[in-house]
Design an enzyme around this catalytic site. Sequence first.
Site, short mmCIF file in Angstrom:
data_model
loop_
_atom_site.label_atom_id
_atom_site.label_comp_id
_atom_site.label_asym_id
_atom_site.label_seq_id
_atom_site.Cartn_x
_atom_site.Cartn_y
_atom_site.Cartn_z
N GLU A 14 -5.65 -0.88 6.91
CA GLU A 14 -4.26 -0.68 6.51
C GLU A 14 -4.05 -1.21 5.10
OE1 GLU A 14 0.03 -1.22 8.61
OE2 GLU A 14 -1.10 -3.07 8.32
N TYR A 71 2.27 3.98 1.62
CA TYR A 71 1.67 3.37 2.81
C TYR A 71 0.45 4.19 3.19
CZ TYR A 71 0.83 1.87 7.59
OH TYR A 71 0.22 1.39 8.73
#
Length: 411
Positions: free
Chosen positions: A223, A136
């Site tokens: 992101e 992530y």
Amino acid sequence: IARTVVRRAINGKANIGAVRYLNLHEYQSAQIMSESGVNVPFGIAAHSVEEAVAAAKKIGDDEVVIKSQILAGGRGLGKFTNGLQGGVHIIKTDEVEDYASKMLGGTLITKQSGAAGKPVNTILLAKKMQLAREFYFAIMMDRTTQGPLIIACSEGGTSIEDLAESSPEKIIKVPVSFDEGLTDEKVMQVVDGLTVSGDKAAAADQIRALYNLFIAKDCTMVEVNPLAEDVEGNLIAADAKIGFDDNAAFRQKDVFAQRDTTQEDAREVAASEFDLNYIGLDGNIGCMVNGAGLAMATMDIISLNGGSPANFLDVGGSATTTQIKAAFEIITSDPAVKAILVNIFGGIMKCDIIAEGIIEASKELELQVPVIVRLEGTNVERGKQLLAESGLALISADDLDDAASKAVAAI
């Protein structure tokens, strides 16, 4: 203020949220990332079944990834109103026509889309990658350090909120100073935190490319979930989500030209065209106020009097009669609205201008719901006189509490 309004909308069980920041679809974000030197899977956006079939043929593999493009997370676990389960699939190339016909023109409901779901007008056909590991990665603005904050985790591909709860020790946060920029030391801190197994120098270049994109494009968020590692150890942005600051629209015109208004509430889009700030809620008392703080106070007073606000609408400090009329049109386009409360404190905004707009809108729109008006401030006596002489069945209020109680009683 806008962020506060968004939080208020969520607490008020809003059906939509304010667009303080521009968000782009995955395929648009991936294109921007690619142009910025970030590794992304090869993909082709399609707006029709025919384009989807052609895209799959161009990719040329036995299997492809087909992704619904909506501005909401949780697509993989979402469900179409036509019964198709999931907005992201790995399928055989000869299945593309079938899946594309079910996705395009459909409505996908996810945990983040709201109960009404989002329309799917575009799908992304992407090359299936051989991914060995998933991480992530995100960059966003941090209020505490007042600068960019890199958040990275050695596990990805799933909800970062769940990871933060189950394995908080795996998440690293690296603040970046605007003055210093992203130093080599901080880049390697991120690379080590991700536990990259491949070429660390190449991985560092990818982290720098993502950060440079964040700065150059005036982003509020970048992101990548997952930021993946292929079998050769290369980092690949397997998903892409970018948010942009609305204040930078004047210098990011190519980015803001890609805004997809079909993903937004039509009332909010209409409000922005008249420079009005609007957020739809799920109550039944429409609100028209000048100033965000006064608007939130008005919503609170309505709630304290046992009512429920149907919207947040700030006409600003220099609204014209045209804008006031547009505000009424937007408020009354919501069938749930049973009364309208107008609360104006005339500072820069003059009460007589508001009164003229109310009168014009009431006559042209033939309003069928009671309108409660509380005016105070600049030219207030002239404003009240105009309303009194208008011949319209408007309900006057002496103060905000009086206005709220009358609005609740009028339903």
